[in-house]
Design an enzyme around this catalytic site. Sequence first.
Site, PDB file in Angstrom:
ATOM      1  N   HIS A 209       0.805  -1.229   0.000  1.00  0.00           N
ATOM      2  CA  HIS A 209       0.000   0.000   0.000  1.00  0.00           C
ATOM      3  C   HIS A 209       0.829   1.265   0.000  1.00  0.00           C
ATOM      4  O   HIS A 209       0.291   2.352  -0.097  1.00  0.00           O
ATOM      5  CB  HIS A 209      -0.975   0.014   1.177  1.00  0.00           C
ATOM      6  CG  HIS A 209      -0.308   0.297   2.486  1.00  0.00           C
ATOM      7  ND1 HIS A 209       0.338  -0.672   3.196  1.00  0.00           N
ATOM      8  CD2 HIS A 209      -0.169   1.443   3.192  1.00  0.00           C
ATOM      9  CE1 HIS A 209       0.844  -0.142   4.284  1.00  0.00           C
ATOM     10  NE2 HIS A 209       0.557   1.139   4.307  1.00  0.00           N
TER      11      HIS A 209
HETATM   12  C1  UD1 Z   1      -1.939   4.409   7.223  1.00  0.00           C
HETATM   13  C2  UD1 Z   1      -0.613   4.722   7.891  1.00  0.00           C
HETATM   14  C3  UD1 Z   1       0.394   3.629   7.563  1.00  0.00           C
HETATM   15  C4  UD1 Z   1      -0.140   2.258   7.851  1.00  0.00           C
HETATM   16  C5  UD1 Z   1      -1.461   2.071   7.113  1.00  0.00           C
HETATM   17  C6  UD1 Z   1      -2.005   0.681   7.395  1.00  0.00           C
HETATM   18  C7  UD1 Z   1      -0.167   7.141   8.041  1.00  0.00           C
HETATM   19  C8  UD1 Z   1       0.665   8.230   7.518  1.00  0.00           C
HETATM   20  N1  UD1 Z   1      -0.075   5.979   7.401  1.00  0.00           N
HETATM   21  O1  UD1 Z   1      -1.708   4.556   5.835  1.00  0.00           O
HETATM   22  O2  UD1 Z   1       1.546   3.846   8.360  1.00  0.00           O
HETATM   23  O3  UD1 Z   1       0.782   1.277   7.445  1.00  0.00           O
HETATM   24  O4  UD1 Z   1      -2.339   3.088   7.562  1.00  0.00           O
HETATM   25  O5  UD1 Z   1      -3.259   0.443   7.017  1.00  0.00           O
HETATM   26  O6  UD1 Z   1      -0.883   7.347   8.994  1.00  0.00           O
HETATM   27  N2  UD1 Z   1      -9.090   4.661   3.442  1.00  0.00           N
HETATM   28  C9  UD1 Z   1     -10.273   4.018   3.243  1.00  0.00           C
HETATM   29  N3  UD1 Z   1     -10.815   3.338   4.282  1.00  0.00           N
HETATM   30  C10 UD1 Z   1     -10.197   3.273   5.492  1.00  0.00           C
HETATM   31  C11 UD1 Z   1      -8.992   3.917   5.644  1.00  0.00           C
HETATM   32  C12 UD1 Z   1      -8.429   4.612   4.621  1.00  0.00           C
HETATM   33  O7  UD1 Z   1     -10.864   4.064   2.178  1.00  0.00           O
HETATM   34  O8  UD1 Z   1     -10.743   2.648   6.415  1.00  0.00           O
HETATM   35  C13 UD1 Z   1      -8.521   5.453   2.352  1.00  0.00           C
HETATM   36  C14 UD1 Z   1      -8.359   6.900   2.805  1.00  0.00           C
HETATM   37  O9  UD1 Z   1      -9.511   7.635   2.669  1.00  0.00           O
HETATM   38  C15 UD1 Z   1      -7.245   7.353   1.903  1.00  0.00           C
HETATM   39  C16 UD1 Z   1      -6.384   6.102   1.782  1.00  0.00           C
HETATM   40  O10 UD1 Z   1      -7.226   4.993   2.088  1.00  0.00           O
HETATM   41  O11 UD1 Z   1      -7.729   7.698   0.646  1.00  0.00           O
HETATM   42  C17 UD1 Z   1      -5.213   6.166   2.686  1.00  0.00           C
HETATM   43  O12 UD1 Z   1      -5.584   6.215   4.074  1.00  0.00           O
HETATM   44  P1  UD1 Z   1      -4.690   6.984   5.156  1.00  0.00           P
HETATM   45  O13 UD1 Z   1      -5.266   6.818   6.496  1.00  0.00           O
HETATM   46  O14 UD1 Z   1      -4.406   8.351   4.681  1.00  0.00           O
HETATM   47  O15 UD1 Z   1      -3.296   6.282   5.133  1.00  0.00           O
HETATM   48  P2  UD1 Z   1      -2.942   4.768   4.856  1.00  0.00           P
HETATM   49  O16 UD1 Z   1      -2.413   4.644   3.482  1.00  0.00           O
HETATM   50  O17 UD1 Z   1      -4.074   3.890   5.271  1.00  0.00           O
END
Ligand code: UD1
Length: 365
Positions: A209
């Site tokens: 990811h």
């Molecule tokens: C976050 C953590 C990362 C961890 C990862 C594990 C940070 C900087 N990064 O990254 O260290 O390894 O989680 O999962 O905090 N999204 C969804 N549904 C969700 C969660 C996220 O659709 O339940 C989408 C968000 O809206 C966004 C993308 O996924 O578009 C990324 O989510 P975000 O929380 O920004 O960071 P992660 O890539 O999940």
Amino acid sequence: MKIDLIAGARPNFMKIASIIDAIHAAQSKKKNIEYRLIHTGQHYDKNMSENFFTQLGIPHPHANLGAGGGSQSEQTAAIMIGYEKLLMTEKADLCLVVGDVNSTMACSIVAQKLHLSVAHVEAGIRSRDWTMPEEINRLVTDAITNFFFTTTPEAGEILKKSGVTEDRIFWVGNTMIDTLLKHRSKFQKPPIWDELNLHKNEYLVMTLHRPANVDEDEKLKVLIDELIYNCQGLPLIFPAHPRTAKILTKLGIDHENLHIIEPLGYLEFNYLVENARAVVTDSGGITEETTVMGIPCITLRNNTERPETVTIGTNELIGTDPAAIKPAMELLFSGNWKKGGIPELWDGKAGQRIVNTLISILNFK
Ligand code: UD1
């Protein structure tokens, strides 16, 4: 003494669970320690959040800040605003944050500005790669932390070099491993096991990811092609993070050996890992879990903040160049992958050590 426990994203939940268990154990011994569990809402999908609470027996959070989605800054700002409002209504004595996600950094800033002490669990680890948001979160959090709980002595050394005095560093072990060991006997077959008639050692698990791997369409496609081409016909099971899933759908990646599924629950995911031939990942936490379970782990990153998973454990960093996949797979299938050992104090008792330390420092300070 009242502690705010912050959990926001998937890798936080397993780290906080063991601390909550340890607080409950201390309370049953009449220790003066209370907590408020705050979910920032960074991860909000059922299978990225709620399922972990259910499976790990984490109590319902006292507050959910609903701060998921948006850019790095929008998300960080929303968490800060939400937590500040909460602290304005009811203060705590200490804010405990875990790991390196945006929620970790955001809440530590808010807490310190409102004069709460901050404790950071998994302090001191560094990838030295400032392109990763997690590294910025680690640096900022550790710059304003009062009590540092570390997974390895090396993390303590890094902190000392940055000027942290030894009396604020506590080498306690790994709370993520506390949770793994506690739940290991309860791992559950996910539905895909029977659907594909999987067998032990006869499939690979893959998770990706990180932006370095998934944000460039062509590179992601080549990486996946290389994996499929070199995995000797074994199924590749890929529980995809929502950000990766969106990209994979857009790219229309499809192969009979590649099985892209929704993110799994904790017990199901670790069942798959424990029985896999190997794991291919760009996660940090998974490299710790594979180390403890003795499963070969191929990490598609150029660096790691968890070097002990390579020097002691079963992990190898192969970088993000798709050309590195073939030799790594050849080594795996030759049967000569290193066996690995388990880092000291990764013994299931880190949560207890943290809570005992907090009780002693905060009550006698
Ligand atoms: C976050 C953590 C990362 C961890 C990862 C594990 C940070 C900087 N990064 O990254 O260290 O390894 O989680 O999962 O905090 N999204 C969804 N549904 C969700 C969660 C996220 O659709 O339940 C989408 C968000 O809206 C966004 C993308 O996924 O578009 C990324 O989510 P975000 O929380 O920004 O960071 P992660 O890539 O999940």
